[in-house]
Motif scaffolding. Sequence first.
Motif, mmCIF file in Angstrom:
data_model
loop_
_atom_site.group_PDB
_atom_site.id
_atom_site.type_symbol
_atom_site.label_atom_id
_atom_site.label_comp_id
_atom_site.label_asym_id
_atom_site.label_seq_id
_atom_site.Cartn_x
_atom_site.Cartn_y
_atom_site.Cartn_z
ATOM 1 N N LEU A 10 0.855 -1.181 0.000
ATOM 2 C CA LEU A 10 0.000 0.000 0.000
ATOM 3 C C LEU A 10 0.893 1.234 0.000
ATOM 4 O O LEU A 10 1.791 1.360 0.838
ATOM 5 C CB LEU A 10 -0.898 -0.001 1.232
ATOM 6 C CG LEU A 10 -1.745 1.249 1.476
ATOM 7 C CD1 LEU A 10 -2.746 1.440 0.342
ATOM 8 C CD2 LEU A 10 -2.462 1.140 2.830
ATOM 9 N N VAL A 11 0.636 2.131 -0.924
ATOM 10 C CA VAL A 11 1.443 3.346 -1.036
ATOM 11 C C VAL A 11 0.535 4.519 -1.357
ATOM 12 O O VAL A 11 -0.506 4.354 -2.011
ATOM 13 C CB VAL A 11 2.541 3.164 -2.112
ATOM 14 C CG1 VAL A 11 1.933 2.935 -3.481
ATOM 15 C CG2 VAL A 11 3.527 4.316 -2.114
ATOM 16 N N GLN A 12 0.907 5.680 -0.895
ATOM 17 C CA GLN A 12 0.121 6.879 -1.178
ATOM 18 C C GLN A 12 0.370 7.368 -2.593
ATOM 19 O O GLN A 12 1.446 7.115 -3.171
ATOM 20 C CB GLN A 12 0.473 7.976 -0.186
ATOM 21 C CG GLN A 12 0.031 7.681 1.232
ATOM 22 C CD GLN A 12 0.254 8.858 2.169
ATOM 23 O OE1 GLN A 12 1.007 9.778 1.866
ATOM 24 N NE2 GLN A 12 -0.400 8.825 3.316
ATOM 25 N N PRO A 13 -0.577 8.063 -3.166
ATOM 26 C CA PRO A 13 -0.346 8.663 -4.488
ATOM 27 C C PRO A 13 0.917 9.509 -4.486
ATOM 28 O O PRO A 13 1.186 10.253 -3.541
ATOM 29 C CB PRO A 13 -1.592 9.522 -4.700
ATOM 30 C CG PRO A 13 -2.645 8.843 -3.888
ATOM 31 C CD PRO A 13 -1.941 8.323 -2.666
ATOM 32 N N GLY A 15 3.845 8.183 -4.424
ATOM 33 C CA GLY A 15 4.892 7.377 -3.814
ATOM 34 C C GLY A 15 5.556 6.428 -4.794
ATOM 35 O O GLY A 15 5.260 6.438 -6.000
ATOM 36 N N LYS A 87 -0.037 6.413 -9.127
ATOM 37 C CA LYS A 87 -1.381 6.983 -9.183
ATOM 38 C C LYS A 87 -2.385 5.927 -8.742
ATOM 39 O O LYS A 87 -2.120 4.721 -8.855
ATOM 40 C CB LYS A 87 -1.692 7.406 -10.618
ATOM 41 C CG LYS A 87 -0.694 8.370 -11.220
ATOM 42 C CD LYS A 87 -1.023 8.648 -12.687
ATOM 43 C CE LYS A 87 -0.010 9.600 -13.312
ATOM 44 N NZ LYS A 87 -0.330 9.865 -14.737
ATOM 45 N N PRO A 88 -3.547 6.342 -8.281
ATOM 46 C CA PRO A 88 -4.574 5.354 -7.904
ATOM 47 C C PRO A 88 -4.892 4.373 -9.032
ATOM 48 O O PRO A 88 -5.178 3.201 -8.764
ATOM 49 C CB PRO A 88 -5.776 6.235 -7.559
ATOM 50 C CG PRO A 88 -5.159 7.507 -7.074
ATOM 51 C CD PRO A 88 -3.946 7.705 -7.934
ATOM 52 N N THR A 91 -3.264 0.899 -9.265
ATOM 53 C CA THR A 91 -3.676 -0.172 -8.363
ATOM 54 C C THR A 91 -4.065 -1.415 -9.161
ATOM 55 O O THR A 91 -4.904 -1.362 -10.051
ATOM 56 C CB THR A 91 -4.865 0.282 -7.507
ATOM 57 O OG1 THR A 91 -4.439 1.347 -6.652
ATOM 58 C CG2 THR A 91 -5.405 -0.871 -6.670
ATOM 59 N N VAL A 116 -2.603 1.832 -4.528
ATOM 60 C CA VAL A 116 -2.222 3.241 -4.409
ATOM 61 C C VAL A 116 -3.438 4.004 -3.899
ATOM 62 O O VAL A 116 -4.435 4.158 -4.608
ATOM 63 C CB VAL A 116 -1.754 3.816 -5.755
ATOM 64 C CG1 VAL A 116 -1.262 5.255 -5.569
ATOM 65 C CG2 VAL A 116 -0.660 2.944 -6.346
ATOM 66 N N SER A 117 -3.335 4.452 -2.669
ATOM 67 C CA SER A 117 -4.484 5.089 -2.037
ATOM 68 C C SER A 117 -4.018 5.976 -0.890
ATOM 69 O O SER A 117 -3.035 5.669 -0.214
ATOM 70 C CB SER A 117 -5.452 4.018 -1.512
ATOM 71 O OG SER A 117 -6.507 4.623 -0.800
ATOM 72 N N SER A 118 -4.761 7.057 -0.680
ATOM 73 C CA SER A 118 -4.465 7.924 0.459
ATOM 74 C C SER A 118 -5.292 7.513 1.660
ATOM 75 O O SER A 118 -5.168 8.113 2.736
ATOM 76 C CB SER A 118 -4.729 9.382 0.078
ATOM 77 O OG SER A 118 -6.051 9.543 -0.397
#
Length: 118
Positions: A10-13, A15, A87-88, A91, A116-118
């Motif tokens: 799981l990573v933030q946009p 990242g 980017k989301p 995913t 990829v999500s915040s």
Amino acid sequence: VQLQAFGGGLVQPGGSLRLSCVTSGFNFDYYAIGWFRQAPGKECEGVACISSSADDNTYYTESVKGRFTISRDNAKNTVYLQMSSLKPEDTALYFCARAAPNDGMDYWGKGTQVTVSS
């Protein structure tokens, strides 16, 4: 012949992640290796490919150009996919596969999930 993808998570946009495709059971130097992904409800998509060590040519689908980099380490029988500016829409479940001598891909590994999500 075995291929196994590692490194998802799981990573933030915006990242980064680095995926590894660890292979065994064949002469790694002689084969092209590709990365693919499949998001829920969507078809499998080719993401990037690297040719055999004789050429080391690379290919990227348009949506990841400039953000993803594919590379190979012949000493470790491993192909990497460095993903940046995620980017989301990136995913998906990511797979690696070996290119068949004539056409298509002949061996596939189990995937690794990238979210990829915040």
